[in-house]
Write an enzyme that holds these catalytic residues in place. Structure first.
Site, short mmCIF file in Angstrom:
data_model
loop_
_atom_site.label_atom_id
_atom_site.label_comp_id
_atom_site.label_asym_id
_atom_site.label_seq_id
_atom_site.Cartn_x
_atom_site.Cartn_y
_atom_site.Cartn_z
N PRO A 111 0.84 -1.20 0.00
CA PRO A 111 0.00 0.00 0.00
C PRO A 111 0.88 1.26 0.00
CG PRO A 111 -0.14 -1.14 2.13
CD PRO A 111 0.69 -2.01 1.22
N GLY A 117 7.22 1.25 3.16
CA GLY A 117 8.37 1.34 2.26
C GLY A 117 8.03 1.28 0.78
N SER A 119 7.78 3.68 -1.31
CA SER A 119 8.66 4.57 -2.09
C SER A 119 10.03 3.91 -2.27
CB SER A 119 8.89 5.90 -1.38
OG SER A 119 7.70 6.47 -1.02
N ALA A 120 10.59 3.42 -1.16
CA ALA A 120 11.92 2.81 -1.24
C ALA A 120 11.88 1.60 -2.17
CB ALA A 120 12.39 2.40 0.15
N ASP A 161 15.62 2.37 4.66
CA ASP A 161 14.54 1.70 3.91
C ASP A 161 15.08 1.09 2.62
OD1 ASP A 161 13.07 2.88 5.90
OD2 ASP A 161 11.65 3.91 4.60
C1 MEV Z 1 10.63 6.09 7.27
O1 MEV Z 1 10.32 4.76 6.87
C2 MEV Z 1 11.66 6.06 8.35
C3 MEV Z 1 12.09 7.42 8.90
O2 MEV Z 1 13.00 7.14 9.98
C4 MEV Z 1 12.80 8.25 7.85
C5 MEV Z 1 14.15 7.70 7.42
O3 MEV Z 1 14.76 6.90 8.11
O4 MEV Z 1 14.60 8.14 6.35
C6 MEV Z 1 10.92 8.19 9.45
#
Ligand code: MEV
Length: 328
Positions: A111, A117, A119-120, A161
């Site tokens: 989702p 994650g 985006s990653a 991520d």
């Molecule tokens: C996002 O999945 C995790 C955060 O810690 C941002 C990051 O580590 O880049 C909020």
């Protein structure tokens, strides 16, 4: 111009942050894990000098010179197609291939905007597919480029991520030592609940930055506590102590609440989990919506899940993924 069509396919897993989100952006440790939900990217070259990106009913078509040619976005939350375009154009220019076009078809089980994650994973899978088109299958390079591309989405990204989406597994991240694998002594049963409230990681990370600037000594204190929780959590995984691990989830959540990244729906879902017999629960990822994770007692997971599933939210039991990005 070369008229032959090259094809490649790749997939990358979703991720959860088990411990240390937000604090990791400021040189603190974290534990992150890849899970068994994937995004698949099918890529092929075209001779039309266009980058066509399609995901379900949504598509964008961009001239490789960079002008938007045609955008057809039906769901309002399809803004994730733009970072994918950046990945494509970055790899094309890095490989001196700006004279060809690319068709991408994206099929995702992750989702979007829910802290898992997406985006990653989309950056990792896109970059891996594109490199593979040009016979480059270096995972370290996939990670480095995806991390750079994720910074287009939120510029303070810690990179954890993208790392876990590339390499898979349960990763211990220590700022002075880098990443190492954690192999838990026992199998843990992890439940994910999604709130349905979409968030922008970049915005939440900026809000935390502001919090840190205004409350520097409180932030330092929270970071120290987060580090202590992380240390106990690593040991409880190595020793197979699920009671202690669950407690650490809930302790970590208290810090995230104080940081201002929780949400009424997150709090409600966590209460449901704890009242139904979960050993601990916390938000995962950026927060302010998104998803929660709960640790279920391994030998009673079916009955605890049955109780939790009666309440609102989408619930799914997940397994850890040890493959990371897969090409081909
Ligand atoms: C996002 O999945 C995790 C955060 O810690 C941002 C990051 O580590 O880049 C909020």
């Amino acid at each position: 111009m070369n008229n032959s069509i090259n094809k490649a396919v790749s997939s990358a897993p979703a991720k959860v942050i088990l411990f240390g989100e937000h604090f990791v952006v400021y040189d603190n440790p974290a534990i992150v894990a890849a899970i068994n939900k994937r995004i698949h990217v099918y890529a092929q070259t075209n001779n039309k000098l266009r980058i066509n990106i399609k995901s379900g009913k949504n598509s964008i078509c961009i001239l490789t010179r960079g002008n938007v040619d045609l955008v057809s976005i039906r769901d309002k939350d399809m803004s994730f197609l733009h970072p994918i375009f950046k990945c494509v154009s970055h790899v094309l220019s890095e490989k001196n291939k700006s004279n060809i076009g690319i068709d991408l078809d994206i099929d995702s089980q992750i989702p979007y905007g829910e802290g898992l994650g997406s985006s990653a994973a989309s950056c990792v899978a896109t970059v891996a597919a594109l490199y593979s088109l040009f016979s480059d299958n270096n995972r370290n390079q996939v990670y480095e480029t995806s991390k750079l591309m994720e910074q287009n989405i939120h510029k303070n990204s810690s990179g954890v991520d993208c790392y876990v989406c590339t390499f898979g597994g349960i990763m211990n991240y220590e700022p002075d030592k880098g990443f190492s694998n954690i192999r838990p002594k026992k199998k843990f049963t992890l439940l994910i609940g999604t709130t349905g409230v979409k968030h922008s990681t970049g915005e939440v990370v900026s809000q935390v930055k502001e919090f840190r600037e205004k409350n520097s000594s409180q932030f330092k204190d929270l970071s120290l506590k987060a580090k202590a929780i992380y240390k106990t959590a690593v040991n409880s995984m190595l020793e197979g102590n699920e009671l202690e691990l669950g407690r650490m989830f809930t302790e970590n959540q208290k810090l995230l609440y104080k940081l201002g990244v929780s949400h009424p729906k997150i709090e409600k879902m966590i209460d449901v989990c704890l009242n139904s017999g979960a050993l601990g629960a916390k938000l995962t990822g950026a927060g302010r919506g998104g998803a929660i994770i709960a640790l279920l007692p391994h030998d009673k997971s079916t009955e605890v899940l049955a109780k939790i599933s009666k309440s609102p939210g989408k619930w799914m039991l997940v397994e850890f993924d040890y493959d990371g990005v897969i090409v081909g």
